[in-house]
Design a protein around this motif. Structure first.
Motif, PDB file in Angstrom:
ATOM      1  N   LEU A 165       0.819  -1.206   0.157  1.00  0.00           N
ATOM      2  CA  LEU A 165      -0.169  -0.052   0.067  1.00  0.00           C
ATOM      3  C   LEU A 165       0.815   0.960   0.017  1.00  0.00           C
ATOM      4  N   GLN A 166       2.180   1.455   0.709  1.00  0.00           N
ATOM      5  CA  GLN A 166       2.701   1.903   0.880  1.00  0.00           C
ATOM      6  C   GLN A 166       3.878   2.313  -0.880  1.00  0.00           C
ATOM      7  N   LYS A 167       4.068   1.621  -1.405  1.00  0.00           N
ATOM      8  CA  LYS A 167       4.354   1.108  -2.535  1.00  0.00           C
ATOM      9  C   LYS A 167       3.042   2.352  -3.764  1.00  0.00           C
ATOM     10  N   LEU A 168       2.033   1.924  -3.705  1.00  0.00           N
ATOM     11  CA  LEU A 168       0.890   1.953  -4.675  1.00  0.00           C
ATOM     12  C   LEU A 168       0.529   3.334  -4.451  1.00  0.00           C
ATOM     13  N   CYS A 169       1.343   4.066  -3.225  1.00  0.00           N
ATOM     14  CA  CYS A 169       1.231   5.193  -2.397  1.00  0.00           C
ATOM     15  C   CYS A 169       2.270   6.568  -3.002  1.00  0.00           C
ATOM     16  N   GLY A 170       3.165   5.283  -3.304  1.00  0.00           N
ATOM     17  CA  GLY A 170       4.770   6.592  -4.112  1.00  0.00           C
ATOM     18  C   GLY A 170       5.128   6.641  -2.991  1.00  0.00           C
ATOM     19  N   HIS A 171       5.318   5.965  -1.556  1.00  0.00           N
ATOM     20  CA  HIS A 171       5.789   6.271  -0.029  1.00  0.00           C
ATOM     21  C   HIS A 171       7.142   4.751   0.095  1.00  0.00           C
ATOM     22  N   GLN A 172       7.691   4.267  -1.422  1.00  0.00           N
ATOM     23  CA  GLN A 172       8.270   3.268  -1.491  1.00  0.00           C
ATOM     24  C   GLN A 172       9.828   3.920  -1.024  1.00  0.00           C
ATOM     25  N   VAL A 173      10.592   3.500   0.262  1.00  0.00           N
ATOM     26  CA  VAL A 173      11.570   3.848   0.465  1.00  0.00           C
ATOM     27  C   VAL A 173      12.881   4.244  -1.277  1.00  0.00           C
ATOM     28  N   ILE A 174      12.460   2.644  -1.952  1.00  0.00           N
ATOM     29  CA  ILE A 174      13.189   1.971  -3.054  1.00  0.00           C
ATOM     30  C   ILE A 174      12.597   3.516  -4.384  1.00  0.00           C
ATOM     31  N   GLU A 175      14.409   3.980  -4.686  1.00  0.00           N
ATOM     32  CA  GLU A 175      13.023   4.678  -5.651  1.00  0.00           C
ATOM     33  C   GLU A 175      13.560   4.762  -7.371  1.00  0.00           C
ATOM     34  N   GLU A 176      14.161   3.035  -7.362  1.00  0.00           N
ATOM     35  CA  GLU A 176      14.338   2.654  -8.523  1.00  0.00           C
ATOM     36  C   GLU A 176      12.924   1.893  -8.731  1.00  0.00           C
ATOM     37  N   ALA A 177      12.204   1.719  -8.163  1.00  0.00           N
ATOM     38  CA  ALA A 177      11.014   0.588  -8.255  1.00  0.00           C
ATOM     39  C   ALA A 177       9.471   1.406  -9.071  1.00  0.00           C
ATOM     40  N   ALA A 178       9.432   0.445  -9.768  1.00  0.00           N
ATOM     41  CA  ALA A 178       8.809   1.371 -10.757  1.00  0.00           C
ATOM     42  C   ALA A 178       7.277   1.066  -9.902  1.00  0.00           C
ATOM     43  N   LEU A 179       6.047   2.395 -10.582  1.00  0.00           N
ATOM     44  CA  LEU A 179       4.959   1.721  -9.681  1.00  0.00           C
ATOM     45  C   LEU A 179       4.403   0.776 -10.906  1.00  0.00           C
ATOM     46  N   VAL A 180       3.127  -0.141  -9.461  1.00  0.00           N
ATOM     47  CA  VAL A 180       2.737  -0.897 -10.130  1.00  0.00           C
ATOM     48  C   VAL A 180       1.183  -0.302 -11.011  1.00  0.00           C
ATOM     49  N   GLU A 181       1.073  -0.322 -12.063  1.00  0.00           N
ATOM     50  CA  GLU A 181      -0.265  -0.184 -13.230  1.00  0.00           C
ATOM     51  C   GLU A 181      -0.672  -1.366 -13.808  1.00  0.00           C
ATOM     52  N   ASP A 182      -0.315  -2.729 -13.872  1.00  0.00           N
ATOM     53  CA  ASP A 182      -1.305  -3.159 -14.241  1.00  0.00           C
ATOM     54  C   ASP A 182      -1.870  -3.714 -13.360  1.00  0.00           C
ATOM     55  N   ASP A 183      -3.212  -3.593 -13.816  1.00  0.00           N
ATOM     56  CA  ASP A 183      -4.252  -3.619 -13.773  1.00  0.00           C
ATOM     57  C   ASP A 183      -5.312  -5.185 -13.404  1.00  0.00           C
ATOM     58  N   THR A 184      -4.710  -5.980 -14.141  1.00  0.00           N
ATOM     59  CA  THR A 184      -4.885  -7.137 -13.605  1.00  0.00           C
ATOM     60  C   THR A 184      -4.351  -7.843 -12.743  1.00  0.00           C
ATOM     61  N   VAL A 185      -2.902  -7.248 -12.031  1.00  0.00           N
ATOM     62  CA  VAL A 185      -2.273  -7.474 -10.598  1.00  0.00           C
ATOM     63  C   VAL A 185      -3.427  -7.432  -9.778  1.00  0.00           C
ATOM     64  N   LEU A 186      -3.583  -5.529  -9.733  1.00  0.00           N
ATOM     65  CA  LEU A 186      -4.901  -5.156  -9.056  1.00  0.00           C
ATOM     66  C   LEU A 186      -5.759  -5.207  -9.035  1.00  0.00           C
ATOM     67  N   HIS A 187      -6.589  -6.545  -9.881  1.00  0.00           N
ATOM     68  CA  HIS A 187      -8.448  -6.552  -9.215  1.00  0.00           C
ATOM     69  C   HIS A 187      -7.440  -8.219  -8.714  1.00  0.00           C
ATOM     70  N   LYS A 188      -6.076  -8.723  -9.196  1.00  0.00           N
ATOM     71  CA  LYS A 188      -6.358  -9.583  -8.028  1.00  0.00           C
ATOM     72  C   LYS A 188      -5.972  -9.150  -6.740  1.00  0.00           C
ATOM     73  N   LEU A 189      -5.059  -8.335  -6.289  1.00  0.00           N
ATOM     74  CA  LEU A 189      -4.831  -8.233  -5.100  1.00  0.00           C
ATOM     75  C   LEU A 189      -6.698  -7.470  -4.315  1.00  0.00           C
ATOM     76  N   HIS A 190      -7.153  -7.148  -5.421  1.00  0.00           N
ATOM     77  CA  HIS A 190      -8.363  -6.495  -5.070  1.00  0.00           C
ATOM     78  C   HIS A 190      -9.446  -8.230  -4.280  1.00  0.00           C
ATOM     79  N   THR A 191      -9.682  -8.937  -4.878  1.00  0.00           N
ATOM     80  CA  THR A 191      -9.796 -10.351  -5.268  1.00  0.00           C
ATOM     81  C   THR A 191      -9.331 -10.971  -3.811  1.00  0.00           C
TER      82      THR A 191
END
Length: 955
Positions: free
Chosen positions: A12-38
């Motif tokens: 959740l912190q990563k999705l909000c942009g609060h991740q410490v690791i700067e190189e980590a890309a934002l998760v934009e894959d709606d399929t993965v997010l749909h799986k997470l919501h399930t």
């Protein structure tokens, strides 16, 4: 916090942009997010304090942050916003106290993003899910009304560019309006919908084609909403007056017809008008409390008036598509009235018969056009049609002048269709398709009427100029319609005498020149349905209505047809013909042995043997299924034995490339085994080892079939040991001698059977399948183990002398061989480049299979058996389809290792215990943790989800 909660918080912190690791890309894959919501939704549903858990892991603050960031104009991620909306909907759906969300002011952020939702279909769809969760709370419904969600979001969904958002919007708006139908807000909501409809009528002519189409779709959504309102309140709420206080639906729709609207809009509008008529009748009926004749007359008159209007406007196709829905609406209204008002209308069907009479008019026109010349030569045919038409009208019990008007309208339909044969065919296709799709709620008597018309039309195929002779779409529609009606309503001769000649008429279809493969398949499926439906308990469908002295009965005609279809060049036709043979042979064993001689007379058994070498796997599988149903007949098996069928079935089960064929081959092996077609040596040397190999098959259906065989083999062995119907009798017979069975003898025999299960290798297969990933396979293996445990418990089996029990079992594994299997270690030998190489004892390259077996034999547990995986052997060199095929021991894979009986007795309790809920919950948690780990991938080390197509596809 648990490991899962920590990882959820990190994600959740990563999705909000609060991740410490700067190189980590934002998760934009709606399929993965749909799986997470399930996963989150499932966890919230099972959790007793879901909202507290969401606050603990930061889900609530995440939702506020994401929605707030999307509203302030900064860069936003639509996929993350949609995920936040769906997560909020799950929180609301699983929380009884809606005021919590008002106090936290989390819904205020939802109001802020409403302007951005309209332009993004993904956000609109997620927001509709949120609205559904909100209005399920009474307080939430008032909150939606108070904050103008209707104007800000729901109505704009009807103008969305996404068809899916429009459909979801229709369902949400319908449910929303139903909740307010008894409030003062309903009238204003309905007026807003009508404004959209008025814009369609006013502006469509002035706009471009694309803009006009957009307005048409919006207007169509409005009609669907009104249809849902009428349908959901049918027989429950007097919606006719509620809606009528705001608008006259009939006049509004009639005015729309002047705009030359498309057929789809007319069809939906016709549904609305039919429901409006039924609601008017329902409201009057509720007022009187009982059914008066004038109420029924008024109902029928309104329906006739609507039909006439549509026909005059040229919308006969829309009428045919919509009017069949009256059967569904009538059933719903009758059931709801009986439950709510105790008003019984089950015997009132005049309206249904009127509509059905209009529907079958196109069929009648085609039939009469085809047989005009025949009517002159055979007046009896004309009399049959006249009698059928008279029977239809005799069922309509309404006022005479209304009945006359209905007859007049019917004649007008006939005259209009008589002018154009192609239009009559098209209307017949529409009519048949409508009835075929409506069989779940079709009236029984009306279904008989349609069935009679289709049989008459099918009988016109003998004439060269009949549409049934050359029109492929009509052929398929008629035959499929007959099949569906036969399957649904069991049209035997007691209900419809036309069914007596149906099988003969279907057999005649084969004589039509240039028949398409699709029509052949339809015909064979219809034949199969007739045999299934009409042989038990009567033989009506196998008797021909013609003179039997000059024409064979339907059974003989079926044999001739199958002999042709089994040699067809299209594999679908051959497979469908084999499906009929499967049905016939099952009935031959149960009720109609005449099919055996019939099969031999037409040499269909030879065609089945030929089908074993068919190029298509499904045909080969069907051929094996046929053989599995006929090997119990000696006169048939004597011819099959010459083809080496027992060994060929084993070879197919072992080496066939198609999984469906391997499964069918195992079924045949089981039938051959039960019929005693294998010797004891063949069972021990071939059958048991091949079944064990099949239990490791990549296909789950094959593994399940092998477990079925193992269970059957165990029951057969118990029966051989003296068990009858699950019990051991006190007295049994063996080799002409009477033997008394006391408790010790029974225990000894059971011990012998259990020892055999462990020694022959079946126990290894069961232990491997009990951990199968496919639920049905694991459940079957566990069922067999529970059966074994029941034997151990009931007969109090303990460790005894294996020699005594083995002697009682018969020809089993010698004691010295068992001792060798249990005590001798497997030598450290591996096969390298075709040479056997001995590995020193202390090497780490020891063969894993041999090491696993040694671990099993040296321990008292059976947990490691599931690790056994034998290597795939080479294909057989000999053709599987050659005559007199024989297997040798070199062709068969080695058997599973023998296991000690002591291990079974010590481990059986643990093997049979399985807590489904606990295991499923553990699996879901592990799956969620795995998903969280994937999302938390370090961008500097691995690819992100949006770029990793392989990882994305796995979800």
């Amino acid at each position: 916090m648990s490991n899962m909660e920590v990882k959820v918080e990190c994600v959740l912190q990563k999705l909000c942009g609060h991740q410490v690791i700067e190189e980590a890309a934002l998760v934009e894959d709606d399929t993965v997010l749909h799986k997470l919501h399930t996963h989150l939704h499932l966890h919230l549903t099972k959790s007793a304090n879901g909202y507290e858990w969401a606050q603990q892991v930061g889900l609530v603050s995440f939702i506020k942050t994401v929605l707030a960031r999307s509203a302030d104009g900064s860069a936003k991620n639509p996929a993350t916003v949609a995920f936040a909306l769906k997560a909020l909907s799950s929180l609301i759906a699983n929380e009884d106290n809606f005021n919590i969300f008002l106090e936290d002011k989390v819904l205020c952020h939802f109001l802020l993003i409403l302007p951005s939702i309209r332009s993004d279909p993904t956000l609109s769809s997620s927001a509709l899910i949120l609205v559904q969760a909100i209005y399920k709370h009474k307080t939430g419904l008032y909150w939606l009304i108070k904050n103008g969600i209707w104007e800000k979001m729901l109505l704009p969904c009807l103008r969305s560019s996404s068809m899916f958002v429009q459909r979801e919007g229709v369902n949400v708006i319908s449910s929303f309006m139903l909740l307010t139908i008894e409030t003062k807000h309903f009238e204003s909501l309905l007026k807003d919908l009508l404004i959209i409809s008025d814009k369609f009528c006013e502006l469509r002519r002035l706009l471009s084609k694309s803009d006009g189409e957009e307005l048409r779709q919006s207007n169509l959504c409005v009609m669907r909403i009104i249809r849902q309102l009428f349908l959901q309140t049918l027989g429950k709420v007097p919606a006719y007056s509620v809606v009528g206080n705001t608008v006259d639906i009939t006049q509004r729709f009639f005015s729309m017809l002047n705009c030359n609207i498309p057929v789809t809009s007319v069809t939906c509008g016709t549904d609305v008008l039919i429901l409006n008529i039924l609601h008017k009748f329902q409201e009057q009926l509720m007022g009187y409390g009982i059914l008066e004749q004038f109420l029924l007359d008024s109902l029928c008159w309104d329906m006739i008036a609507l039909t006439r209007l549509l026909l005059e406007k040229g919308y006969i196709e829309s009428f045919l598509r919509s009017s069949v829905n009256i059967h569904r609406y009538w059933i719903i209204m009758v059931q709801n009235l009986k439950e709510a008002k105790n008003i019984d209308l089950t015997s009132i069907e005049a309206l249904l018969h009127i509509v059905t009479n209009f529907q079958v008019t196109s069929i009648l026109v085609l039939y009469r056009a085809s047989l005009d010349k025949l009517f002159k030569e055979c007046p009896r045919k004309k009399e049959v049609i006249a009698k059928w038409n008279e029977d239809i009208h005799s069922r309509i019990n309404i006022k005479e002048d209304i009945l006359v008007e209905a007859s007049k309208l019917e004649k007008e339909i006939v005259e209009s269709l008589d002018k154009d044969t192609h239009e009559a065919i098209r209307m017949a296709l529409v009519c048949i398709s409508a009835f075929t799709n409506a069989t779940d709620y079709l009236n029984q008597t009306c279904a008989v009427t349609v069935f009679q018309g289709l049989v008459f039309l099918l009988g016109s195929q003998d004439l060269d100029h009949s549409p049934m002779r050359y029109h492929v779409a009509l052929q398929r529609a008629v035959i499929d319609g007959l099949r569906v009606l036969v399957e649904k309503f069991n049209m035997d001769w007691r209900k419809c005498y036309a069914s007596v000649c149906l099988m003969a008429k279907l057999c005649d279809v084969v004589n039509i020149p240039g028949l398409s493969p699709q029509v052949k398949v339809c015909t064979l499926k219809a034949m199969n349905s007739c045999i299934n439906g009409f042989i038990p308990p009567v033989m009506a469908m196998l008797v021909n209505s013609e003179d039997l002295e000059h024409r064979p009965n339907s059974v003989e005609l079926l044999g001739r047809s199958l002999s042709i279809y089994l040699g067809d060049r299209d594999w679908e036709v051959r497979d469908s013909a084999l499906e009929i043979l499967i049905t016939c042979m099952k009935l031959a064993k149960e009720k109609y042995p005449h099919f055996v001689d019939w099969m031999l007379r037409y040499k269909l058994n030879l065609a089945v043997i030929t089908a074993l070498g068919d190029i298509e796997g499904y045909v080969r599988a069907s051929a094996f299924t046929v053989l599995a149903n006929i090997i119990s007949f000696d006169k048939v098996y004597m011819e099959l034995k010459e083809e080496g069928l027992p060994h060929r079935a084993l070879a197919f089960a072992l080496q066939e490339g198609e999984s469906s064929v391997r499964k069918a081959a195992i079924t045949l092996v089981q039938e051959l085994f039960l019929a005693g077609k294998y010797s004891e040596e063949e069972v021990t040397g071939f059958v048991v080892r091949i079944i064990q190999r099949s239990a490791e098959d990549p296909d789950d259906e094959v593994r399940l079939a092998s477990l079925e065989f193992i269970y059957t083999h165990i029951l057969w062995t118990l029966n051989k040991a003296g068990m009858v119907d699950g019990e051991f009798p006190q007295v049994t017979f063996s080799k002409g001698k009477i033997i008394k069975l006391d408790k010790e003898k029974v225990r000894s025999r059971i011990h012998a059977v259990l020892t055999w299960i462990c020694e022959c290798g079946y126990m290894c297969s069961l232990l491997a399948c009990i951990k199968d990933l496919v639920t049905s396979v694991a459940a079957k293996a566990r069922e067999i183990l529970r059966f074994i445990n029941e034997l151990i418990t009931r007969y109090e089996i303990h460790l005894e002398d294996n020699v005594k029990s083995r002697k009682l079992l018969g020809n089993s594994v010698p004691e010295s061989r068992v001792r060798e299997c249990v005590m001798v270690e497997v030598p450290n030998v591996v096969n390298i480049a075709g040479h056997h190489v001995v590995i020193p004892e202390d090497t780490t390259l020891r063969d894993e299979i041999d090491k696993t077996i040694s671990d099993i034999l040296s321990s008292s547990s059976l947990e490691s058996v599931a690790k056994i995986r034998r290597p795939i052997i080479e294909s057989l060199d000999t053709s599987l389809c050659s005559g007199k095929f024989l297997l040798t021991l070199d062709d068969i894979p080695p058997a599973n290792p023998a296991l000690p009986m002591s291990c079974l007795l010590q481990s059986i309790d643990g093997l049979c215990q399985y807590n489904t809920s606990t295991q499923d919950e553990k699996h879901q948690i592990n799956e969620m943790i795995s998903l969280l780990d994937d999302i938390l991938l370090d961008g500097s080390q691995q690819q992100s989800h949006i770029d990793d197509q392989r990882v994305r596809d796995c979800y």
